[in-house]
Design a protein around this motif. Structure first.
Motif, short mmCIF file in Angstrom:
data_model
loop_
_atom_site.label_atom_id
_atom_site.label_comp_id
_atom_site.label_asym_id
_atom_site.label_seq_id
_atom_site.Cartn_x
_atom_site.Cartn_y
_atom_site.Cartn_z
N ALA A 1 0.85 -1.19 0.00
CA ALA A 1 0.00 0.00 0.00
C ALA A 1 0.88 1.24 0.00
CB ALA A 1 -0.90 0.00 1.23
N ILE A 2 0.37 2.32 -0.57
CA ILE A 2 1.13 3.57 -0.65
C ILE A 2 0.54 4.59 0.31
CG2 ILE A 2 1.75 5.47 -2.20
CD1 ILE A 2 1.99 3.45 -4.44
N ASN A 3 1.37 5.06 1.24
CA ASN A 3 0.88 5.97 2.27
C ASN A 3 0.30 7.25 1.69
OD1 ASN A 3 3.15 4.26 3.39
ND2 ASN A 3 2.20 5.02 5.27
N GLN A 4 1.03 7.82 0.74
CA GLN A 4 0.56 9.06 0.11
C GLN A 4 0.97 9.05 -1.34
OE1 GLN A 4 2.08 11.96 3.50
NE2 GLN A 4 0.81 13.10 2.08
N VAL A 5 0.02 9.36 -2.22
CA VAL A 5 0.37 9.58 -3.62
C VAL A 5 -0.48 10.74 -4.13
CG1 VAL A 5 -1.23 7.74 -4.36
CG2 VAL A 5 0.49 8.62 -5.96
N GLY A 6 0.16 11.66 -4.84
CA GLY A 6 -0.59 12.81 -5.31
C GLY A 6 0.27 13.82 -6.04
N VAL A 7 -0.14 15.08 -5.97
CA VAL A 7 0.57 16.16 -6.68
C VAL A 7 1.15 17.13 -5.66
CG1 VAL A 7 -0.87 16.00 -8.73
CG2 VAL A 7 -1.56 17.53 -6.88
N SER B 1 -0.12 20.89 -2.06
CA SER B 1 0.03 19.47 -2.35
C SER B 1 -1.22 18.75 -1.87
CB SER B 1 1.30 18.89 -1.72
OG SER B 1 1.11 18.62 -0.37
N MET B 2 -1.62 17.77 -2.65
CA MET B 2 -2.81 16.96 -2.32
C MET B 2 -2.45 15.51 -2.57
SD MET B 2 -5.76 19.24 -4.27
CE MET B 2 -4.72 19.46 -5.73
N SER B 3 -2.89 14.64 -1.69
CA SER B 3 -2.56 13.22 -1.88
C SER B 3 -3.61 12.34 -1.24
CB SER B 3 -1.17 12.91 -1.30
OG SER B 3 -1.16 13.15 0.09
N VAL B 4 -3.57 11.07 -1.63
CA VAL B 4 -4.46 10.07 -1.02
C VAL B 4 -3.66 8.82 -0.68
CG1 VAL B 4 -6.59 10.82 -2.19
CG2 VAL B 4 -5.07 9.16 -3.30
N HIS B 5 -4.25 8.02 0.18
CA HIS B 5 -3.73 6.68 0.45
C HIS B 5 -4.17 5.76 -0.68
CE1 HIS B 5 -3.99 2.60 2.18
NE2 HIS B 5 -2.90 2.95 2.83
N LEU B 6 -3.25 4.89 -1.13
CA LEU B 6 -3.62 3.97 -2.22
C LEU B 6 -3.49 2.52 -1.72
CD1 LEU B 6 -4.31 4.04 -5.37
CD2 LEU B 6 -1.93 3.34 -5.68
N PRO B 7 -4.60 1.78 -1.72
CA PRO B 7 -4.55 0.39 -1.25
C PRO B 7 -3.61 -0.44 -2.12
CG PRO B 7 -6.83 1.14 -1.47
CD PRO B 7 -5.97 2.18 -2.11
N HIS B 8 -3.12 -1.53 -1.56
CA HIS B 8 -2.09 -2.32 -2.23
C HIS B 8 -2.53 -2.92 -3.56
CE1 HIS B 8 -3.71 -6.34 -1.39
NE2 HIS B 8 -4.19 -5.80 -0.29
N HIS B 9 -3.84 -3.11 -3.77
CA HIS B 9 -4.27 -3.82 -4.97
C HIS B 9 -4.53 -2.93 -6.17
CE1 HIS B 9 -7.76 -2.89 -2.42
NE2 HIS B 9 -8.40 -2.67 -3.55
N HIS C 1 3.38 18.85 -17.09
CA HIS C 1 2.80 19.78 -16.12
C HIS C 1 3.89 20.69 -15.59
CE1 HIS C 1 -0.87 17.46 -16.06
NE2 HIS C 1 -0.28 16.38 -15.59
N ASP C 2 3.49 21.76 -14.88
CA ASP C 2 4.47 22.56 -14.15
C ASP C 2 4.40 22.24 -12.65
OD1 ASP C 2 6.55 24.38 -13.94
OD2 ASP C 2 5.20 26.04 -13.50
N HIS C 3 3.73 21.16 -12.29
CA HIS C 3 3.78 20.70 -10.91
C HIS C 3 4.34 19.28 -10.90
CE1 HIS C 3 -0.39 19.56 -12.23
NE2 HIS C 3 -0.03 18.41 -11.69
N ASN C 4 4.50 18.71 -9.73
CA ASN C 4 5.12 17.40 -9.61
C ASN C 4 4.12 16.34 -9.17
OD1 ASN C 4 7.60 18.65 -10.16
ND2 ASN C 4 7.94 19.10 -8.00
N ALA C 5 4.45 15.09 -9.46
CA ALA C 5 3.72 13.96 -8.90
C ALA C 5 4.62 13.33 -7.84
CB ALA C 5 3.39 12.94 -9.99
N PHE C 6 4.03 12.91 -6.72
CA PHE C 6 4.88 12.32 -5.68
C PHE C 6 4.19 11.15 -5.02
CE2 PHE C 6 3.31 13.27 -1.36
CZ PHE C 6 2.22 14.09 -1.66
N ALA C 7 4.99 10.30 -4.36
CA ALA C 7 4.44 9.18 -3.61
C ALA C 7 5.40 8.83 -2.49
CB ALA C 7 4.22 7.97 -4.51
#
Lengths: 270, 270, 270, 270
Positions: free
Chosen positions: B20-26, B50-58, C256-262
């Motif tokens: 699972a990914i703790n945070q993924v976003g922009v 910055s905005m992000s979500v949790h992503l489940p492992h599947h 984009h002019d922003h980044n993607a992160f995880a």
């Protein structure tokens, strides 16, 4: 597996827009380099480097990898004495009439506190900037020096105290030509000029006796940002090795969240 | 021309690594936003978001464009009152159990000089940080405040003068929960706490009578970086609206080229 | 001239606010240090250092100059093997129960291009972070590695081409304790893990045959930012020397002019 | 309480070093300003401002607070139409023969994705730079535009794919004088020139159909950094409103950790 010679060389094709490019090259390249200290002893530091060439209007592109090849053969020593050779190599390897190099690095001095003599290192931002043109070469040495500045107005109008702050003095100096090279100006020479131009030098390590000393030294030598650049400009004007210069000072005002700055340009160019 | 529905959705395919990914976003997205001032009047500023979500492992990936879609519908107002709705929208639109948002922007106060009353604006770095989890939400407000700090040691050991400098106090505060939202803490409340914790506030515009005033005010209120964080921590501890906090202070020492810093963590979390 | 012993020691006086300070010390200190390369050969680089201690509630202040004194005696070598001794010295010299040090520096590897074998140096941001507490020590090694990432979605949905960009993978790793110290994890080990996790490594010097190679290598190994962190997390999970880790990746999206992160956090701590 | 008139005015005293100061003033001042969009509608943004004046050799210092006073009366609107008045006010209020102002801010455009039409805002770094001298005024408009660039060499020599990356094009343009002011050049005009000069524009929000479009658009329009500056220079040369220009481009190479850059200077000044 493809060999270089069998792959098309797009950069070497022609261009018909008729626009020469003033500078094209690489920038923000981090590289370890060796510079010489005042005793000509080499020491290793980390540089941020840009290298570029002039590109005539009829060539489509330059060959970026060659900048790295030249650098890679010169990493042993980057100084104002070796810069001309690096520039010549860039011109030859990239088949160019003009080459530029800018090498920004941190230079360290082991500085003794003024009373206790306790020693620790202070870092200074230094930039070597060299240009080799068809007919003449150019070189400037730039050193950024942190100092304490104490406000003369604040001291004069207050019953006690005076606002003071960290300031940065940047001396960008073009040495006079001499014997096919340039007059030798040491990084330490410019640091000394800058430190004489503020209210007091800064140190990495100060014991209490030292802190007492620099506190009173600054209070005894108040300077506006205007005084800082004039003090430094007067010293550079009097230096027979200096062809031209730009002095900039910026005070990180302790009573504001913005800075005060001043700039003086002097010498042959003005 | 391809429509979205006819193109494969790689992000929505499965993933078998079991991670699972703790945070993924922009991140590092610049956007104009409206915030409310202390009188609930909106004003426009520029944010880095910055905005992000949790992503489940599947799941293989998230849908980055949806972050922008949610933001674009909420640019009218970004405040501690609207953040919960933005987070709910992110969770729903991105089909996630947890969403994060961090909004960093400059907040301006029209500040009057202490004697002359002359006014000009001072900017403050503010960060709203919100998390919405499956079972609970979290919110912190962070404000970075420039101040003058004057060294008590330098004052005590010197016959005259005292080194002082610009310092920055960062108050990161988690309000107590209240009525399904949080206790209201104004940006101005935190600025006030920080300014009481240094030697003197800083201003954008000071006439000579003001400069005299703040020079002596700072000399009369010397503080170590340790005092700064303790002063602020004591005020936050006494504030019934505050659940927990982190106070950081950094002094851009005028006698060094490095900084002095201190941090106190307090409240429920400690 | 005043001697230290005759000057009052304000820092050593008492404080009655009852607030202990989590960390107090110096930051943003530039210093030349020696680190060891993978063959245990020392090389000099430039570090940005912060050092701090815990301050009990009853002391007014710490003695900032002592941080510099300790550093100045240890500049010969700063590695994960010597950090414990530096931390012990800080605790003793500053009479503290807890000490922190963070040493951020640039580490260079001479990297050969994949086909031509042409060599040039690539720099990596490395951070050593050590804490010594009353009962236990803590150490993390962090390495930031530039890579190429190529978007699987863009590749899949387009008839030709695929957007790709420079990305940075940061691996922050806490080694397992071993024999009173920690398991040895080389900086090169983490660089290798990161480079396996992107679409292709980056190089300082690439000839045309190399450029062809890495272009197709990246196209053949598309990864989302989610894949990058999962790839690296899987390798760190399988590494018996690793107690816990945090993997972060950021893509400087070319469209984009922003980044993607995880971010993925893993290991014992989670 | 001291009134301004009773306090000594150190700045107004004389100086005997005989050194005039090219520029003295304030920098790094954050301020909210209003600019006009292409429809002459005002919108608020955050600026970083520097203002300075020339100081004749016989004056000791300038009066820094007056810069803030002038700014504070003009915050309602800062545009290429109002800059001349601000500069005149600076000259008058500071009793100077020459005044400079530099206003750097983020300008936003609501940009629609090329296929879906989905809209979100993209920010651009803009700088207004004005100088008012005794005999003539000067104005330059600078806009930094993010684009995608795809490498023609990589495309040509590879069987598939091509490295591409985010690049930034900075157009610094001096409009021709017209009717006591300058030819009007919109920020949008320069953005458009820059976007035509790269491989593809960048957007904040792209749906899958859009991502497909820009991926193939970039692959179909490969450009070296040399092409980028030539494309932009050719468009500026053909623009009757432009007196002179400097075009810079920097590519954040996806296959390196350093950048490629190029610069062309053109127009009347060259």
């Amino acid at each position: 597996m493809a060999s270089s010679s069998s792959l098309p060389d797009i950069q070497a094709t022609g261009d018909s827009r008729g626009i020469a490019i003033n500078q094209v090259g690489v920038s923000d390249l981090r590289y370890p380099i060796q510079v010489l200290d005042r005793y000509s002893q080499p020491f290793t530091t980390v540089a941020k480097i840009s290298m570029s060439v002039h590109l005539p209007h009829h060539f489509k592109g330059t060959h970026m990898s060659r900048f790295l090849e030249v650098l890679s053969t010169h990493e042993g020593e980057v100084t104002m004495r070796t810069l001309p050779q690096i520039l010549r190599d860039l011109k030859q390897r990239l088949d160019a009439e003009e080459a530029h190099i800018e090498v920004a690095f941190t230079y360290f001095i082991n500085k003794q506190a003024p009373v206790s003599g306790a020693a620790a290192k202070v870092g200074f931002d230094v930039i070597f900037h060299g240009i080799s043109r068809a007919t003449c070469d150019d070189f400037t040495l730039s050193v950024k020096v942190p100092v304490t500045t104490l406000c003369p107005c604040s001291k004069e109008i207050s019953d006690y105290g005076a606002h003071n702050q960290r300031g940065y003095i940047t001396l960008e100096v073009r040495p006079k030509a001499k014997d096919g090279s340039w007059e030798m100006i040491l990084i330490e020479d410019l640091i000394s000029i800058a430190e004489q131009s503020g209210s007091a030098p800064v140190y990495a390590l100060l014991k209490r006796t030292d802190e007492r000393f620099v506190t009173m030294q600054a209070y005894n030598h108040p300077v506006f940002v205007e005084d800082v650049v004039r003090n430094a400009a007067a010293l550079l004007q009097a230096d027979a090795r200096v062809a031209s210069f730009k002095v900039s000072a910026v005070n990180h005002e302790s009573i504001h969240d913005h800075n005060a700055f001043a700039t003086v340009i002097g010498g042959d160019d003005t």
